[in-house]
Write an enzyme that holds these catalytic residues in place. Structure first.
Site, PDB file in Angstrom:
ATOM      1  N   LYS A 106       0.947  -1.165  -0.149  1.00 50.15           N
ATOM      2  CA  LYS A 106       0.001   0.012   0.062  1.00 50.15           C
ATOM      3  C   LYS A 106       0.768   1.162  -0.171  1.00 50.15           C
ATOM      4  O   LYS A 106       1.993   1.149   0.428  1.00 50.15           O
ATOM      5  CB  LYS A 106      -0.784   0.177   1.389  1.00 50.15           C
ATOM      6  CG  LYS A 106      -2.044   0.897   1.427  1.00 50.15           C
ATOM      7  CD  LYS A 106      -3.179   0.185   0.445  1.00 50.15           C
ATOM      8  CE  LYS A 106      -4.546   0.634   0.292  1.00 50.15           C
ATOM      9  NZ  LYS A 106      -5.571   0.038  -0.406  1.00 50.15           N
TER      10      LYS A 106
HETATM   11  P1  NAD Z   1     -13.002   7.652  -3.360  1.00 44.96           P
HETATM   12  O1  NAD Z   1     -11.860   8.885  -3.017  1.00 44.96           O
HETATM   13  O2  NAD Z   1     -13.194   7.383  -4.746  1.00 44.96           O
HETATM   14  O3  NAD Z   1     -13.904   8.272  -2.485  1.00 44.96           O
HETATM   15  C1  NAD Z   1     -14.051   8.168  -1.058  1.00 44.96           C
HETATM   16  C2  NAD Z   1     -15.383   8.935  -0.790  1.00 44.96           C
HETATM   17  O4  NAD Z   1     -15.419   9.094   0.758  1.00 44.96           O
HETATM   18  C3  NAD Z   1     -15.606  10.405  -1.166  1.00 44.96           C
HETATM   19  O5  NAD Z   1     -16.593  10.588  -1.697  1.00 44.96           O
HETATM   20  C4  NAD Z   1     -15.090  11.370  -0.084  1.00 44.96           C
HETATM   21  O6  NAD Z   1     -15.911  12.431   0.086  1.00 44.96           O
HETATM   22  C5  NAD Z   1     -15.896  10.451   1.171  1.00 44.96           C
HETATM   23  N1  NAD Z   1     -15.401  10.515   2.339  1.00 44.96           N
HETATM   24  C6  NAD Z   1     -13.914  10.731   2.931  1.00 44.96           C
HETATM   25  N2  NAD Z   1     -14.124  10.776   4.254  1.00 44.96           N
HETATM   26  C7  NAD Z   1     -15.415  10.845   4.740  1.00 44.96           C
HETATM   27  C8  NAD Z   1     -16.195  10.752   5.893  1.00 44.96           C
HETATM   28  N3  NAD Z   1     -15.330  11.041   7.019  1.00 44.96           N
HETATM   29  N4  NAD Z   1     -17.630  10.547   5.786  1.00 44.96           N
HETATM   30  C9  NAD Z   1     -18.172  10.359   4.771  1.00 44.96           C
HETATM   31  N5  NAD Z   1     -17.631  10.319   3.595  1.00 44.96           N
HETATM   32  C10 NAD Z   1     -16.264  10.395   3.446  1.00 44.96           C
HETATM   33  O7  NAD Z   1     -12.301   6.424  -2.653  1.00 44.96           O
HETATM   34  P2  NAD Z   1     -12.544   4.874  -2.818  1.00 44.96           P
HETATM   35  O8  NAD Z   1     -11.821   4.479  -4.053  1.00 44.96           O
HETATM   36  O9  NAD Z   1     -14.206   4.885  -3.300  1.00 44.96           O
HETATM   37  O10 NAD Z   1     -12.584   4.311  -1.733  1.00 44.96           O
HETATM   38  C11 NAD Z   1     -13.231   4.277  -0.631  1.00 44.96           C
HETATM   39  C12 NAD Z   1     -12.697   3.235   0.477  1.00 44.96           C
HETATM   40  O11 NAD Z   1     -12.748   1.854  -0.214  1.00 44.96           O
HETATM   41  C13 NAD Z   1     -11.419   3.138   1.079  1.00 44.96           C
HETATM   42  O12 NAD Z   1     -11.391   2.877   2.335  1.00 44.96           O
HETATM   43  C14 NAD Z   1     -10.702   2.528   0.118  1.00 44.96           C
HETATM   44  O13 NAD Z   1      -9.260   2.228   0.936  1.00 44.96           O
HETATM   45  C15 NAD Z   1     -11.494   1.335  -0.089  1.00 44.96           C
HETATM   46  N6  NAD Z   1     -11.250   0.484  -1.326  1.00 44.96           N
HETATM   47  C16 NAD Z   1     -11.327   0.995  -2.425  1.00 44.96           C
HETATM   48  C17 NAD Z   1     -10.910   0.251  -3.706  1.00 44.96           C
HETATM   49  C18 NAD Z   1     -10.960   0.590  -4.999  1.00 44.96           C
HETATM   50  O14 NAD Z   1     -10.830  -0.159  -5.724  1.00 44.96           O
HETATM   51  N7  NAD Z   1     -10.961   2.056  -5.319  1.00 44.96           N
HETATM   52  C19 NAD Z   1     -10.626  -1.049  -3.369  1.00 44.96           C
HETATM   53  C20 NAD Z   1     -10.576  -1.457  -2.085  1.00 44.96           C
HETATM   54  C21 NAD Z   1     -10.957  -0.758  -1.166  1.00 44.96           C
END
Ligand code: NAD
Length: 418
Positions: A106
């Site tokens: 990561k």
């Molecule tokens: P992203 O940046 O596209 O979206 C994150 C969202 O969360 C945004 O809309 C942001 O405004 C919101 N956010 C941030 N802090 C917040 C809070 N305190 N309360 C409410 N909303 C909040 O990110 P993503 O890629 O969708 O990732 C989201 C989660 O999923 C993360 O924990 C990431 O590690 C996990 N994840 C993502 C992937 C992927 O393929 N993108 C894969 C596995 C896990």
């Protein structure tokens, strides 16, 4: 403790408790608590007004016993060594759970990407890439998008890496734009994979999804695509939140419309066809399914006590604290948990497909990608459910058990060098 952070403590507790439950060789279990290596870099970036700011970036490689390191890059103010290390650790077991031949890594930069112009973000990304360039590579360590990063950021990394090497190296990242060798379905993969698990869970629990409602915390990539796939299964999405605020509509939101609104206005706040609610209430609303899809540590003991859902599908990494998990263990009969390393493993699965397609220069259609993703998620869910039922473990311990067994089996086969 070098790696200390809230999320690292949660992860360490999980590794410890699962190892104890499996009666695992303590030498092997201890090895799984420490990452192989970690790199901390300074990333100076020239702002558009001519000033220079320096940010701190990280790449942590946890374990590559099963294959090259793989893991997302996060641009978020809370990024630190301990958080990145915990996320790298979870990646190792996540890759094992879905059976892809990759290890866990990561990375990230402690910054708020919303404060950068496109040009600033590009400079930040390119400088970070050169700082970690000797650490990554198509056969070594392959970054992907995570919170605050996206296909465009991956394209800049691929370009920077390729310029330095003197030839095009598409395989250095996944989650690239399709035109650059990205995979069909990668953008949607994490959200879709999560819902393939929800469908399997509903079948197990004998719940009719077409009668269900859901709320989603974190309306970003994972939140949106999970919501869209839930909608396809007849689930009504009642509430969404992001950093700007939270909205609720008792008749259900239309996610194509909310997406358009967010792309135009930069957040969900003010969306007209819903009422504004307190973002803190999104997880504890009365909906059948709750999807945390933002940051870690949001479900502590208090929130866990107040959850009213039947299925908790963890899109975010590490959304539940150790204390929150203790409450969930007591509420197992009420709340079925689909833990993060299973629920959000669709992203790394299609990243793996992208890597395979790129290596062969032979690309698959969207249907083939989705069918393969569904099959892998269903099998991972089945393996974990069987462990949960047959070995009388909660779902989180069962998923860690499946992942940790695969990693330690491979470690034993490879032996300890020298
Ligand atoms: P992203 O940046 O596209 O979206 C994150 C969202 O969360 C945004 O809309 C942001 O405004 C919101 N956010 C941030 N802090 C917040 C809070 N305190 N309360 C409410 N909303 C909040 O990110 P993503 O890629 O969708 O990732 C989201 C989660 O999923 C993360 O924990 C990431 O590690 C996990 N994840 C993502 C992937 C992927 O393929 N993108 C894969 C596995 C896990």
């Amino acid at each position: 403790m070098e790696w200390d952070s809230e999320l690292f403590r949660v992860t360490r507790n999980l590794v410890h408790s699962t190892a104890a439950r499996l009666d695992m060789d303590p030498n092997a279990a201890h090895r799984l608590l420490q990452p192989d290596r970690a790199l901390i870099v300074s990333v100076p970036v020239r702002r558009d007004d001519g000033t220079v700011e320096t940010y701190t970036g990280y790449r942590v490689q946890h374990n590559d016993t099963r294959g090259p390191f793989k893991g997302g890059l996060r641009f978020h103010p809370d990024v630190d060594l301990g958080e990145v290390t915990a996320l790298a650790t979870l990646m190792t077991f996540k890759c094992a759970v879905v059976g892809v031949p990759l290890g866990g890594a990561k990375g990230g930069i402690a910054c708020d990407p919303s404060q950068f112009s496109r040009a600033e973000l590009q400079r930040l990304t390119r400088r970070f890439t050169t700082e970690i360039i000797n650490f990554i590579g198509p056969d070594v360590d392959i970054p992907a998008p995570d919170m605050g990063t996206n296909p465009q950021v991956m394209a800049w990394i691929m370009d920077t890496y390729s310029q330095m090497k003197g030839h095009a190296c598409n395989g250095v990242v996944t989650g690239k734009p399709i035109e650059l060798g990205g995979s069909q379905g990668r953008l949607q993969a994490t959200g879709r994979g999560l819902v393939y698990c929800v469908v399997a869970a509903a079948k197990h629990l004998k719940i009719d999804l077409s009668q269900c409602t859901a709320s989603i915390q974190g309306y970003g990539n994972v939140g949106h695509w999970a919501g869209r796939e839930l909608e396809r299964n007849g689930v009504k999405i009642l509430a969404l939140s992001d950093v700007t605020g939270a909205v609720y509509n008792a008749d259900g939101l239309d996610l194509k419309e909310t997406r358009k609104y967010v792309l135009k206005h930069g957040g969900i706040k003010g969306y007209p066809k819903a009422e504004a609610i307190d973002p803190n209430d999104v997880l504890t609303l009365e909906t059948d399914i709750v999807v945390p899809a933002a940051i870690g540590g949001v479900i502590d003991a208090e929130v866990a006590k107040n959850l009213k859902c039947r299925i908790l599908a963890e899109g975010a990494n590490g959304p539940v604290t150790t204390e929150g998990n203790e409450v969930l263990l007591k509420r197992q009969d009420e709340i079925f948990v689909i833990p993060d390393i299973l629920a959000n493993a669709g992203g790394v699965t299609v990243s793996y497909f992208e890597w395979v397609q790129g290596t062969q220069n032979f690309f698959w259609g969207a249907k083939e990608v989705n069918d393969k993703l569904r099959a892998i998620m269903q099998k991972a869910f089945k393996d974990i459910l069987q462990t949960h039922v047959n070995e009388n473990m909660d779902m989180r311990t069962a998923s860690m058990a499946v992942g940790m067994r695969k990693v330690t089996d491979t470690m034993k086969l490879r032996g300890l060098f020298p």
